[in-house]
Design an enzyme around this catalytic site. Sequence first.
Site, PDB file in Angstrom:
ATOM      1  N   ASP A 231      -6.225  -0.413  -3.699  1.00 10.20           N
ATOM      2  CA  ASP A 231      -6.230   1.028  -4.554  1.00 10.20           C
ATOM      3  C   ASP A 231      -6.247   0.938  -5.963  1.00 10.20           C
ATOM      4  OD1 ASP A 231      -5.378   3.323  -5.495  1.00 10.20           O
ATOM      5  OD2 ASP A 231      -3.730   3.859  -4.220  1.00 10.20           O
TER       6      ASP A 231
ATOM      7  N   HIS B  81      -4.754   5.929  -2.524  1.00 10.79           N
ATOM      8  CA  HIS B  81      -4.528   5.979  -0.993  1.00 10.79           C
ATOM      9  C   HIS B  81      -3.419   7.129  -0.884  1.00 10.79           C
ATOM     10  CE1 HIS B  81      -0.668   3.953  -2.229  1.00 10.79           C
ATOM     11  NE2 HIS B  81      -0.212   4.306  -1.167  1.00 10.79           N
TER      12      HIS B  81
ATOM     13  N   GLU C 222       8.371   8.788   1.012  1.00 10.27           N
ATOM     14  CA  GLU C 222       8.650   7.276   1.400  1.00 10.27           C
ATOM     15  C   GLU C 222      10.403   7.152   1.132  1.00 10.27           C
ATOM     16  OE1 GLU C 222       7.303   3.270   0.963  1.00 10.27           O
ATOM     17  OE2 GLU C 222       5.539   4.259   0.771  1.00 10.27           O
TER      18      GLU C 222
ATOM     19  N   GLU D 250       7.248   0.304  -7.256  1.00 12.19           N
ATOM     20  CA  GLU D 250       6.103   1.079  -6.739  1.00 12.19           C
ATOM     21  C   GLU D 250       6.913   1.767  -5.536  1.00 12.19           C
ATOM     22  OE1 GLU D 250       4.312   3.074  -4.822  1.00 12.19           O
ATOM     23  OE2 GLU D 250       2.663   1.703  -4.302  1.00 12.19           O
TER      24      GLU D 250
END
Lengths: 322, 322
Positions: free
Chosen positions: B24, B258, B125, B116
């Site tokens: 990415d 992504h 997430e 990240e």
Amino acid sequence: EGQGEDGYFASYGDVSVHELMLRDRPRMQAYRDAIVGNRKMFEGKTVLDVGTGTGVLAMWCAQAGARRVYAVEGSDMAHVAKKLVAANKLEGVVEVIHGVMEDVSLPEKVDVIVSEWMGFYLFHEAMLPSVLFARDKWLNKGGAMLPSEVTLWAAPCNTYACLAEGLDVSLLGEMREEAGAGAPNVVQLEERMLMSAPAVLETWDCGDVTAEELVSVRAKASVAADRAGQVNGVCLWFDCAFGEGVVLKTGPGEDPTHWMQTVVMLGATVEVEKGDVLPFEVCAKACRVQVHVHRRTHTHCRQVHMKQDDANSRRYIVTVTT
Amino acid sequence: EGQGEDGYFASYGDVSVHELMLRDRPRMQAYRDAIVGNRKMFEGKTVLDVGTGTGVLAMWCAQAGARRVYAVEGSDMAHVAKKLVAANKLEGVVEVIHGVMEDVSLPEKVDVIVSEWMGFYLFHEAMLPSVLFARDKWLNKGGAMLPSEVTLWAAPCNTYACLAEGLDVSLLGEMREEAGAGAPNVVQLEERMLMSAPAVLETWDCGDVTAEELVSVRAKASVAADRAGQVNGVCLWFDCAFGEGVVLKTGPGEDPTHWMQTVVMLGATVEVEKGDVLPFEVCAKACRVQVHVHRRTHTHCRQVHMKQDDANSRRYIVTVTT
């Protein structure tokens, strides 16, 4: 056709695949430039779209002035195409025909055949023979094919080079090998991951290539590494020319398409010096791709077999032989 | 850690996810600019990388001059990170710690926390709470967070507009709805599919936001349609600022990442005129995203629930309530 006109709701998964195609901007732009931007090829003409899917290319042909467009689709997507043609008020020009190309009967021959038949590394979907069948049976003498010419390119590459600038992450490549995941990788490479200038493996003229010539494709090329480094695979991609300067490019460094590139991993890392000559060979036979890279006394060979799953044509079973 | 140092070969699937991240380019470029391009923040400093994965960010911190980098990773990827750190001869600086952030004990506090942690539509997430936990426990007063600030954006959109230039393919959107595939779509939109200028839903300062403030996020915005058309969803995306002018952008019209964008489909098509004001509201609560779009007397509401599969953290179970 026995499922009724709403039978297509069962196949939503296929619709999402078509959405992916419609969202592929370089693909759409090239076809639109080649069709809507090329009215003189279509004005007053008859057209056949082989494997029309959602019917978009066929509808563009109508908008480019075609007198009649036969849009042939073997899957249930034909129902969707019919509805989209109606929604766009193009039923007077575009006739969607639900059937297998080889069995379909058209009322006349056509002046132009349009098709988007390309699969991964060009040949993977194996739809080209149907297009060639259609050409030989239904295209008028001197008629046009879109795309008109396709080219298969290749270059040795290092798919783990430059993944994390300034760091060596080649271990990830070794893990991929050790885990047996040596499948042909469909992946978008950066141009700087290529270890040489790309080589043309072969160019085919869609107007005269025969299906027999494509049963087994064997192409050799020899390139010189443009720097010292490691080669861990051979990267394959294609370009399609449509005439009038319109070319759909799918190589590293181009705007990404849904085809990306196909990398056949060698299962080994070959150290090369700048200027080293790397002869390699790609054999594609019924969805089997074989790549050899030779360097001095070493030969690295891997054979990859991709087989379409009978139950799901969008899934592939991949076997690798070293 | 009982699997032995080669236990990581079992988790190749995870490696391929990390490869996706490493490929990415906008993601990698932003972090590299923020770290390697910002030596004055790192020179002689102690750093914590929360969820280091393959360890790339931690290694870049070392290359930027950090005195010590603690790279914490809860999954077995820690084994891979250790090997990569060794392959890059950075063991003297980067210490990979295999453990859950909340349980880990560091020998000292740190000057910088790098991570990240961003998921789809920023929060998906749900890794941010661990980063905030680490900040409150291990970051020196006045220490720096990278990213330093994150912004959630939204805009009403028509995901089927312009899919096939000059043609109306909105039927495909209706099929998606009818097939019950009303999941939040992770998709790359073109800028022209947005029906208004984007609105900032909220900006969070990573230095002082609390986990409690993120348990339930409710943000409202009001935008005016910039043309007549149809709205069929609300598109969400985020930007991350790293200071020094480095910003990672994931919106439509930017180089695709992504993360792409997340579109919550309304399950209805709302006709709008140019200038129509569209107040909308996004509620995110424990991976639940709710979007309301109001127009005149109509309110369209859809609630989407994404739940991580216990057996496979990369799979999500999506339920939609209208």
